[in-house]
Design a protein around this motif. Structure first.
Motif, PDB file in Angstrom:
ATOM      1  N   TRP A   1       0.822  -1.291   0.075  1.00 40.10           N
ATOM      2  CA  TRP A   1      -0.067  -0.027  -0.039  1.00 40.10           C
ATOM      3  C   TRP A   1       0.852   1.268   0.011  1.00 40.10           C
ATOM      4  O   TRP A   1       0.591   2.172  -0.690  1.00 40.10           O
ATOM      5  N   HIS A   2       2.014   1.059   0.597  1.00 38.36           N
ATOM      6  CA  HIS A   2       2.811   2.318   0.552  1.00 38.36           C
ATOM      7  C   HIS A   2       3.366   2.650  -0.647  1.00 38.36           C
ATOM      8  O   HIS A   2       3.519   3.803  -1.015  1.00 38.36           O
ATOM      9  N   ARG A   3       3.956   1.496  -1.452  1.00 40.34           N
ATOM     10  CA  ARG A   3       4.266   1.623  -2.998  1.00 40.34           C
ATOM     11  C   ARG A   3       3.172   2.424  -3.677  1.00 40.34           C
ATOM     12  O   ARG A   3       3.449   3.008  -4.509  1.00 40.34           O
ATOM     13  N   LEU A   4       2.070   1.824  -3.431  1.00 33.63           N
ATOM     14  CA  LEU A   4       0.762   2.191  -4.180  1.00 33.63           C
ATOM     15  C   LEU A   4       0.609   3.822  -3.929  1.00 33.63           C
ATOM     16  O   LEU A   4       0.217   4.700  -4.894  1.00 33.63           O
ATOM     17  N   TRP A   5       0.643   4.189  -2.660  1.00 38.33           N
ATOM     18  CA  TRP A   5       0.521   5.602  -2.229  1.00 38.33           C
ATOM     19  C   TRP A   5       1.700   6.387  -2.985  1.00 38.33           C
ATOM     20  O   TRP A   5       1.205   7.582  -3.543  1.00 38.33           O
TER      21      TRP A   5
ATOM     22  N   ARG B   1       1.003   9.479  -5.609  1.00 36.33           N
ATOM     23  CA  ARG B   1       1.480  10.649  -5.399  1.00 36.33           C
ATOM     24  C   ARG B   1       2.421  11.266  -6.571  1.00 36.33           C
ATOM     25  O   ARG B   1       2.440  12.461  -6.828  1.00 36.33           O
ATOM     26  N   LEU B   2       3.473  10.592  -6.931  1.00 34.88           N
ATOM     27  CA  LEU B   2       4.153  11.000  -7.953  1.00 34.88           C
ATOM     28  C   LEU B   2       3.443  11.438  -9.416  1.00 34.88           C
ATOM     29  O   LEU B   2       3.463  12.301  -9.998  1.00 34.88           O
ATOM     30  N   LYS B   3       2.692  10.362  -9.558  1.00 32.25           N
ATOM     31  CA  LYS B   3       1.492  10.676 -10.680  1.00 32.25           C
ATOM     32  C   LYS B   3       0.773  12.220 -10.412  1.00 32.25           C
ATOM     33  O   LYS B   3       0.779  12.793 -11.490  1.00 32.25           O
ATOM     34  N   ALA B   4       0.338  12.364  -9.577  1.00 38.75           N
ATOM     35  CA  ALA B   4      -0.373  13.594  -9.363  1.00 38.75           C
ATOM     36  C   ALA B   4       0.397  14.749  -9.239  1.00 38.75           C
ATOM     37  O   ALA B   4       0.161  15.865  -9.769  1.00 38.75           O
ATOM     38  N   ALA B   5       1.763  14.386  -8.739  1.00 41.11           N
ATOM     39  CA  ALA B   5       2.780  15.638  -8.751  1.00 41.11           C
ATOM     40  C   ALA B   5       3.349  16.031 -10.238  1.00 41.11           C
ATOM     41  O   ALA B   5       3.390  17.202 -10.632  1.00 41.11           O
ATOM     42  N   LEU B   6       3.302  14.967 -11.066  1.00 35.74           N
ATOM     43  CA  LEU B   6       3.704  15.188 -12.537  1.00 35.74           C
ATOM     44  C   LEU B   6       2.903  15.761 -13.019  1.00 35.74           C
ATOM     45  O   LEU B   6       2.792  16.275 -14.461  1.00 35.74           O
ATOM     46  N   GLY B   7       1.202  15.382 -12.843  1.00 30.80           N
ATOM     47  CA  GLY B   7       0.128  15.624 -13.586  1.00 30.80           C
ATOM     48  C   GLY B   7       0.123  15.054 -15.046  1.00 30.80           C
ATOM     49  O   GLY B   7      -0.552  15.722 -15.958  1.00 30.80           O
ATOM     50  N   SER B   8       0.704  14.079 -15.167  1.00 35.56           N
ATOM     51  CA  SER B   8       0.778  13.176 -16.330  1.00 35.56           C
ATOM     52  C   SER B   8       0.810  11.892 -16.116  1.00 35.56           C
ATOM     53  O   SER B   8       0.813  11.311 -14.980  1.00 35.56           O
TER      54      SER B   8
ATOM     55  N   LEU C   1       1.455   8.004 -15.699  1.00 43.69           N
ATOM     56  CA  LEU C   1       2.556   7.429 -15.022  1.00 43.69           C
ATOM     57  C   LEU C   1       2.296   5.754 -15.074  1.00 43.69           C
ATOM     58  O   LEU C   1       1.187   5.251 -14.659  1.00 43.69           O
ATOM     59  N   ASP C   2       3.013   5.006 -16.069  1.00 43.14           N
ATOM     60  CA  ASP C   2       2.530   3.561 -16.142  1.00 43.14           C
ATOM     61  C   ASP C   2       2.536   3.083 -14.735  1.00 43.14           C
ATOM     62  O   ASP C   2       3.269   3.141 -14.155  1.00 43.14           O
ATOM     63  N   PRO C   3       1.750   2.062 -14.788  1.00 47.15           N
ATOM     64  CA  PRO C   3       1.379   1.225 -13.670  1.00 47.15           C
ATOM     65  C   PRO C   3       2.505   0.035 -13.281  1.00 47.15           C
ATOM     66  O   PRO C   3       2.782  -0.272 -12.227  1.00 47.15           O
ATOM     67  N   SER C   4       3.365  -0.436 -14.337  1.00 40.09           N
ATOM     68  CA  SER C   4       4.668  -0.844 -14.161  1.00 40.09           C
ATOM     69  C   SER C   4       5.425  -0.408 -13.360  1.00 40.09           C
ATOM     70  O   SER C   4       6.663  -0.971 -13.108  1.00 40.09           O
ATOM     71  N   VAL C   5       5.792   1.061 -13.230  1.00 42.32           N
ATOM     72  CA  VAL C   5       6.668   1.706 -12.392  1.00 42.32           C
ATOM     73  C   VAL C   5       6.633   1.390 -10.953  1.00 42.32           C
ATOM     74  O   VAL C   5       5.397   1.414 -10.497  1.00 42.32           O
TER      75      VAL C   5
ATOM     76  N   ILE D   1       9.046  16.354 -17.108  1.00 43.09           N
ATOM     77  CA  ILE D   1       9.637  15.130 -16.827  1.00 43.09           C
ATOM     78  C   ILE D   1       8.781  14.120 -17.443  1.00 43.09           C
ATOM     79  O   ILE D   1       7.708  14.058 -17.393  1.00 43.09           O
ATOM     80  N   ARG D   2       9.405  13.377 -18.170  1.00 40.28           N
ATOM     81  CA  ARG D   2       8.899  12.012 -18.846  1.00 40.28           C
ATOM     82  C   ARG D   2       9.218  10.764 -18.319  1.00 40.28           C
ATOM     83  O   ARG D   2      10.879  10.535 -18.381  1.00 40.28           O
ATOM     84  N   LEU D   3       8.484  10.063 -17.821  1.00 45.10           N
ATOM     85  CA  LEU D   3       8.969   8.413 -17.173  1.00 45.10           C
ATOM     86  C   LEU D   3       8.346   7.361 -18.114  1.00 45.10           C
ATOM     87  O   LEU D   3       7.284   7.413 -18.406  1.00 45.10           O
ATOM     88  N   GLY D   4       9.316   6.491 -18.256  1.00 41.42           N
ATOM     89  CA  GLY D   4       8.937   5.474 -19.155  1.00 41.42           C
ATOM     90  C   GLY D   4       8.309   3.975 -18.390  1.00 41.42           C
ATOM     91  O   GLY D   4       7.782   4.403 -17.347  1.00 41.42           O
ATOM     92  N   ARG D   5       8.355   2.999 -18.833  1.00 44.92           N
ATOM     93  CA  ARG D   5       7.710   1.806 -18.140  1.00 44.92           C
ATOM     94  C   ARG D   5       8.710   1.077 -17.502  1.00 44.92           C
ATOM     95  O   ARG D   5       9.800   1.276 -17.804  1.00 44.92           O
TER      96      ARG D   5
END
Length: 196
Positions: A26-30, A34-41, A43-47, A61-65
């Motif tokens: 759950w900590h990882r999901l949170w 939070r990262l997805k919300a901060a980037l506003g873009s 974020l692949d679930p595989s990250v 910032i663009r993050l891959g998979r």
């Protein structure tokens, strides 16, 4: 503490520790949310996000998979800077990436703990504070499957070639060819061990 007391306390704490271990996901999901919300873009679930990265500046910032992001990650983009992280990249604990131009890590790059990747240097001007002189920026590119050792520093304008290896605590000030192994301050080529 006596063995009996220790055994008793461990009997009490072990079930609580098991629950805490289950809550770790759950900590990882949170952290991911939070990262997805901060980037506003997107974020692949595989990250895998082990701790929410610290973000500063424009957040370009663009993050891959299939990334693996350890705690203590610091990402900053200023002015026209951008950070691009390819697929399958590992950013270990305490990695700092700062961009005023462009920092690109291609697919499969592994970055060791406490590495600093910065595409800009402060200008120095007589009679002026370094803080007030601005920056000279030049893009950094790290090629596919490169391995950056713990505590390394990669400075502005450097291209690290595909499958290159940067030794721990190296300071990289010049381009590194594909497949090369460099180490030292400043980083210089070293020979690979033969036959192993």
């Amino acid at each position: 503490m006596s063995r009996t007391a220790k055994r008793f306390l461990l009997g009490l704490l072990t079930p609580a520790a098991a629950i805490a271990n289950r809550l770790n996901s759950w900590h990882r999901l949170w952290a991911h949310a939070r990262l997805k919300a901060a980037l506003g873009s997107a974020l692949d679930p595989s990250v895998v996000v082990l701790g929410t990265p610290e973000l500063h500046g424009s957040r370009n910032i663009r993050l891959g998979r299939d990334l693996y992001l350890y705690p203590g990650l610091y990402l900053e983009t200023q002015e026209r800077g951008r950070i691009g992280i390819g697929d399958g990249v590992v950013l270990s604990r305490g990695v700092h990436i700062v961009s005023y131009a462009s920092v690109v890590l291609e697919d499969g790059v592994m970055v060791g703990e406490y590495t600093s990747i910065r595409d800009a240097n402060h200008r120095v001007a007589q009679g002026r504070s370094v803080r007030d002189t601005g920056h000279d920026a030049k893009a950094i590119r790290i090629g596919r499957n490169a391995w950056i050792g713990r505590g390394s520093v990669i400075l502005r304008g450097v291209t690290v070639g595909e499958a290159a290896v940067i030794g721990a605590n190296a300071v990289v000030t010049h381009d590194v060819p594909a497949g090369a192994v460099v180490a030292g301050v400043p980083a210089r080529p070293i020979e690979r061990a033969r036959g192993g």
